[in-house]
Design a protein around this motif. Structure first.
Motif, PDB file in Angstrom:
ATOM      1  N   ALA A   1      12.964 -33.036 -52.131  1.00 41.10           N
ATOM      2  CA  ALA A   1      12.313 -34.429 -51.812  1.00 41.10           C
ATOM      3  C   ALA A   1      13.137 -35.441 -51.416  1.00 41.10           C
ATOM      4  CB  ALA A   1      11.380 -34.566 -53.073  1.00 41.10           C
ATOM      5  N   THR A   2      14.119 -35.530 -52.347  1.00 44.20           N
ATOM      6  CA  THR A   2      15.438 -36.369 -52.069  1.00 44.20           C
ATOM      7  C   THR A   2      16.373 -35.695 -51.359  1.00 44.20           C
ATOM      8  OG1 THR A   2      14.813 -37.391 -54.303  1.00 44.20           O
ATOM      9  CG2 THR A   2      17.146 -37.892 -53.277  1.00 44.20           C
ATOM     10  N   GLU A   3      16.530 -35.986 -50.062  1.00 45.17           N
ATOM     11  CA  GLU A   3      17.354 -35.053 -49.097  1.00 45.17           C
ATOM     12  C   GLU A   3      18.959 -35.600 -49.307  1.00 45.17           C
ATOM     13  OE1 GLU A   3      15.854 -35.284 -45.040  1.00 45.17           O
ATOM     14  OE2 GLU A   3      13.896 -34.727 -45.729  1.00 45.17           O
ATOM     15  N   MET A   4      19.120 -36.730 -49.658  1.00 45.57           N
ATOM     16  CA  MET A   4      20.452 -36.999 -49.611  1.00 45.57           C
ATOM     17  C   MET A   4      20.700 -37.836 -51.205  1.00 45.57           C
ATOM     18  SD  MET A   4      22.772 -39.535 -47.355  1.00 45.57           S
ATOM     19  CE  MET A   4      22.041 -41.320 -48.166  1.00 45.57           C
ATOM     20  N   THR A   5      21.891 -37.393 -51.710  1.00 42.71           N
ATOM     21  CA  THR A   5      22.298 -38.070 -53.111  1.00 42.71           C
ATOM     22  C   THR A   5      23.797 -38.351 -52.886  1.00 42.71           C
ATOM     23  OG1 THR A   5      20.520 -36.847 -54.265  1.00 42.71           O
ATOM     24  CG2 THR A   5      22.392 -37.882 -55.574  1.00 42.71           C
ATOM     25  N   ARG A   6      24.165 -39.610 -53.386  1.00 38.02           N
ATOM     26  CA  ARG A   6      25.685 -39.670 -53.387  1.00 38.02           C
ATOM     27  C   ARG A   6      26.170 -39.763 -54.731  1.00 38.02           C
ATOM     28  NH1 ARG A   6      24.496 -43.585 -48.892  1.00 38.02           N
ATOM     29  NH2 ARG A   6      25.374 -42.721 -47.167  1.00 38.02           N
ATOM     30  N   LEU A   7      27.358 -38.812 -54.924  1.00 36.43           N
ATOM     31  CA  LEU A   7      28.024 -39.000 -56.075  1.00 36.43           C
ATOM     32  C   LEU A   7      29.438 -39.746 -56.021  1.00 36.43           C
ATOM     33  CD1 LEU A   7      27.753 -35.044 -56.542  1.00 36.43           C
ATOM     34  CD2 LEU A   7      26.195 -36.850 -57.458  1.00 36.43           C
ATOM     35  N   TYR A   8      29.920 -40.067 -56.793  1.00 38.55           N
ATOM     36  CA  TYR A   8      31.091 -41.090 -56.980  1.00 38.55           C
ATOM     37  C   TYR A   8      32.161 -40.519 -58.083  1.00 38.55           C
ATOM     38  CZ  TYR A   8      27.877 -44.019 -54.713  1.00 38.55           C
ATOM     39  OH  TYR A   8      26.902 -44.581 -53.678  1.00 38.55           O
TER      40      TYR A   8
ATOM     41  N   ASP B   1      42.555 -35.065 -55.281  1.00 40.44           N
ATOM     42  CA  ASP B   1      44.193 -35.004 -54.927  1.00 40.44           C
ATOM     43  C   ASP B   1      44.754 -36.247 -54.539  1.00 40.44           C
ATOM     44  OD1 ASP B   1      46.683 -34.139 -54.410  1.00 40.44           O
ATOM     45  OD2 ASP B   1      46.031 -32.135 -53.392  1.00 40.44           O
ATOM     46  N   GLY B   2      45.489 -36.876 -55.464  1.00 37.08           N
ATOM     47  CA  GLY B   2      46.091 -38.237 -55.270  1.00 37.08           C
ATOM     48  C   GLY B   2      47.628 -38.097 -54.781  1.00 37.08           C
ATOM     49  N   ARG B   3      47.969 -36.742 -54.624  1.00 42.16           N
ATOM     50  CA  ARG B   3      49.682 -36.563 -54.227  1.00 42.16           C
ATOM     51  C   ARG B   3      49.688 -37.420 -52.637  1.00 42.16           C
ATOM     52  NH1 ARG B   3      49.931 -30.085 -55.397  1.00 42.16           N
ATOM     53  NH2 ARG B   3      47.814 -30.347 -54.216  1.00 42.16           N
ATOM     54  N   GLY B   4      50.741 -38.184 -52.705  1.00 45.09           N
ATOM     55  CA  GLY B   4      50.849 -38.803 -51.487  1.00 45.09           C
ATOM     56  C   GLY B   4      50.118 -39.967 -51.272  1.00 45.09           C
ATOM     57  N   LYS B   5      49.346 -40.398 -52.234  1.00 44.36           N
ATOM     58  CA  LYS B   5      48.500 -41.770 -52.148  1.00 44.36           C
ATOM     59  C   LYS B   5      49.051 -42.956 -52.711  1.00 44.36           C
ATOM     60  CE  LYS B   5      45.308 -39.417 -49.925  1.00 44.36           C
ATOM     61  NZ  LYS B   5      45.256 -39.573 -48.563  1.00 44.36           N
ATOM     62  N   ILE B   6      48.547 -44.067 -52.494  1.00 46.92           N
ATOM     63  CA  ILE B   6      49.282 -45.401 -53.122  1.00 46.92           C
ATOM     64  C   ILE B   6      48.579 -45.200 -54.532  1.00 46.92           C
ATOM     65  CG2 ILE B   6      49.465 -47.676 -53.099  1.00 46.92           C
ATOM     66  CD1 ILE B   6      49.465 -47.277 -50.095  1.00 46.92           C
ATOM     67  N   PRO B   7      49.306 -45.716 -55.605  1.00 44.40           N
ATOM     68  CA  PRO B   7      48.900 -45.634 -56.786  1.00 44.40           C
ATOM     69  C   PRO B   7      47.928 -46.988 -57.011  1.00 44.40           C
ATOM     70  CG  PRO B   7      51.172 -45.084 -56.953  1.00 44.40           C
ATOM     71  CD  PRO B   7      50.870 -45.526 -55.625  1.00 44.40           C
ATOM     72  N   GLY B   8      46.778 -46.920 -57.738  1.00 44.05           N
ATOM     73  CA  GLY B   8      45.939 -47.994 -57.908  1.00 44.05           C
ATOM     74  C   GLY B   8      44.541 -47.430 -58.105  1.00 44.05           C
ATOM     75  N   HIS B   9      43.662 -48.234 -58.192  1.00 43.07           N
ATOM     76  CA  HIS B   9      42.288 -47.876 -58.137  1.00 43.07           C
ATOM     77  C   HIS B   9      41.478 -47.135 -56.798  1.00 43.07           C
ATOM     78  CE1 HIS B   9      38.207 -48.048 -59.910  1.00 43.07           C
ATOM     79  NE2 HIS B   9      37.804 -48.431 -58.746  1.00 43.07           N
ATOM     80  N   PHE B  10      40.803 -46.243 -57.061  1.00 42.06           N
ATOM     81  CA  PHE B  10      40.019 -45.887 -56.031  1.00 42.06           C
ATOM     82  C   PHE B  10      38.575 -45.252 -56.432  1.00 42.06           C
ATOM     83  CE2 PHE B  10      41.571 -42.332 -58.682  1.00 42.06           C
ATOM     84  CZ  PHE B  10      40.738 -41.362 -58.674  1.00 42.06           C
ATOM     85  N   LYS B  11      37.878 -45.378 -55.408  1.00 43.50           N
ATOM     86  CA  LYS B  11      36.339 -44.875 -55.362  1.00 43.50           C
ATOM     87  C   LYS B  11      36.067 -43.989 -54.304  1.00 43.50           C
ATOM     88  CE  LYS B  11      31.952 -46.170 -56.957  1.00 43.50           C
ATOM     89  NZ  LYS B  11      31.128 -47.342 -57.695  1.00 43.50           N
ATOM     90  N   LYS B  12      35.843 -42.709 -54.647  1.00 48.12           N
ATOM     91  CA  LYS B  12      35.329 -41.938 -53.336  1.00 48.12           C
ATOM     92  C   LYS B  12      33.887 -41.521 -53.615  1.00 48.12           C
ATOM     93  CE  LYS B  12      39.603 -42.087 -52.259  1.00 48.12           C
ATOM     94  NZ  LYS B  12      39.987 -42.848 -50.906  1.00 48.12           N
ATOM     95  N   THR B  13      33.446 -40.921 -52.355  1.00 54.66           N
ATOM     96  CA  THR B  13      32.107 -40.881 -52.400  1.00 54.66           C
ATOM     97  C   THR B  13      31.887 -39.240 -51.980  1.00 54.66           C
ATOM     98  OG1 THR B  13      31.529 -42.803 -51.727  1.00 54.66           O
ATOM     99  CG2 THR B  13      29.729 -41.183 -51.276  1.00 54.66           C
ATOM    100  N   ILE B  14      30.697 -38.535 -52.465  1.00 54.98           N
ATOM    101  CA  ILE B  14      30.524 -37.071 -52.141  1.00 54.98           C
ATOM    102  C   ILE B  14      29.001 -37.171 -51.744  1.00 54.98           C
ATOM    103  CG2 ILE B  14      30.319 -34.698 -52.614  1.00 54.98           C
ATOM    104  CD1 ILE B  14      32.651 -36.699 -54.555  1.00 54.98           C
ATOM    105  N   THR B  15      28.610 -37.112 -50.554  1.00 57.49           N
ATOM    106  CA  THR B  15      27.241 -37.157 -49.843  1.00 57.49           C
ATOM    107  C   THR B  15      26.672 -35.736 -50.131  1.00 57.49           C
ATOM    108  OG1 THR B  15      27.849 -38.931 -48.504  1.00 57.49           O
ATOM    109  CG2 THR B  15      25.640 -37.895 -48.334  1.00 57.49           C
ATOM    110  N   VAL B  16      25.663 -35.596 -50.701  1.00 61.36           N
ATOM    111  CA  VAL B  16      25.059 -34.240 -50.924  1.00 61.36           C
ATOM    112  C   VAL B  16      23.700 -34.204 -50.173  1.00 61.36           C
ATOM    113  CG1 VAL B  16      23.973 -32.379 -52.610  1.00 61.36           C
ATOM    114  CG2 VAL B  16      26.212 -33.972 -53.269  1.00 61.36           C
ATOM    115  N   ARG B  17      23.656 -33.187 -49.490  1.00 62.91           N
ATOM    116  CA  ARG B  17      22.439 -32.875 -48.560  1.00 62.91           C
ATOM    117  C   ARG B  17      21.623 -31.891 -49.143  1.00 62.91           C
ATOM    118  NH1 ARG B  17      22.125 -36.982 -44.914  1.00 62.91           N
ATOM    119  NH2 ARG B  17      23.941 -37.914 -44.108  1.00 62.91           N
ATOM    120  N   THR B  18      20.315 -31.897 -49.434  1.00 60.16           N
ATOM    121  CA  THR B  18      19.488 -30.756 -49.764  1.00 60.16           C
ATOM    122  C   THR B  18      18.238 -30.806 -49.079  1.00 60.16           C
ATOM    123  OG1 THR B  18      18.180 -31.874 -51.297  1.00 60.16           O
ATOM    124  CG2 THR B  18      20.494 -31.487 -52.116  1.00 60.16           C
TER     125      THR B  18
END
Length: 123
Positions: free
Chosen positions: A108-115, A88-105
Motif C-alpha cells: 500500500a505504501t509503494e516507496m519508503t526511504r531509509l537513511y 563503504d567510506g574508503r576513498g571518501k573525504i572524512p566528515g559527516h555523511f547521510k545516504k538514502t536507500i529508496t525501497v520500492r514494494t
C-alpha cells in the motif's frame, strides 16, 4: 444471479487484500568511526503488516558507496525480513555523511526511504 453476486463479492474482497511494509526504524546512525574502519554495516528489520504477500521490487542507494541487500522472495503476511546495508567510506573525504536507500514494494505504501548516516574521522 446469486452466483454472479457471490463471484463479484469474492473478487472485490480479494482485490482489497494488500501487502504493507513496516520498518522497526528508518534511520541508522553509525556514530563516529575512523577511516581505518571505513566499511560499516547495519540491518533494517521490517514486517509485512498487510494481508497479502509483500514483494520488494527494488532497494536503490543514493550513491555507489552504499549497498543494500534485500530478500527477493515474497514475504508472507505477518512475517519479518531484513535489508542489510553496507556503507563503504574508503576513498571518501572524512566528515559527516547521510545516504538514502529508496525501497520500492508492491505494498500500500509503494516507496519508503531509509537513511544511514555517521561521521568518519581521519586516521
Amino acid at each position: 444471479m446469486t452466483t454472479l453476486l457471490l463471484m463479484f463479492a469474492f473478487t472485490y474482497a480479494s482485490a482489497q487484500k494488500q501487502a504493507e511494509i513496516k520498518f522497526d526504524k528508518k534511520t541508522h546512525n553509525f556514530g563516529t568511526f575512523s577511516e581505518k574502519n571505513a566499511v560499516q554495516k547495519c540491518t533494517f528489520t521490517f514486517t509485512n503488516v498487510g494481508d497479502a504477500p509483500l514483494v520488494i521490487n527494488q532497494a536503490v542507494p543514493s550513491c555507489g558507496c552504499t549497498a543494500p541487500q534485500y530478500p527477493k522472495n515474497p514475504i508472507a503476511p505477518g512475517d519479518k525480513g531484513t535489508i542489510e546495508v553496507v556503507y563503504d567510506g574508503r576513498g571518501k573525504i572524512p566528515g559527516h555523511f547521510k545516504k538514502t536507500i529508496t525501497v520500492r514494494t508492491n505494498g500500500a505504501t509503494e516507496m519508503t526511504r531509509l537513511y544511514v548516516e555517521g561521521d568518519m574521522t581521519e586516521e
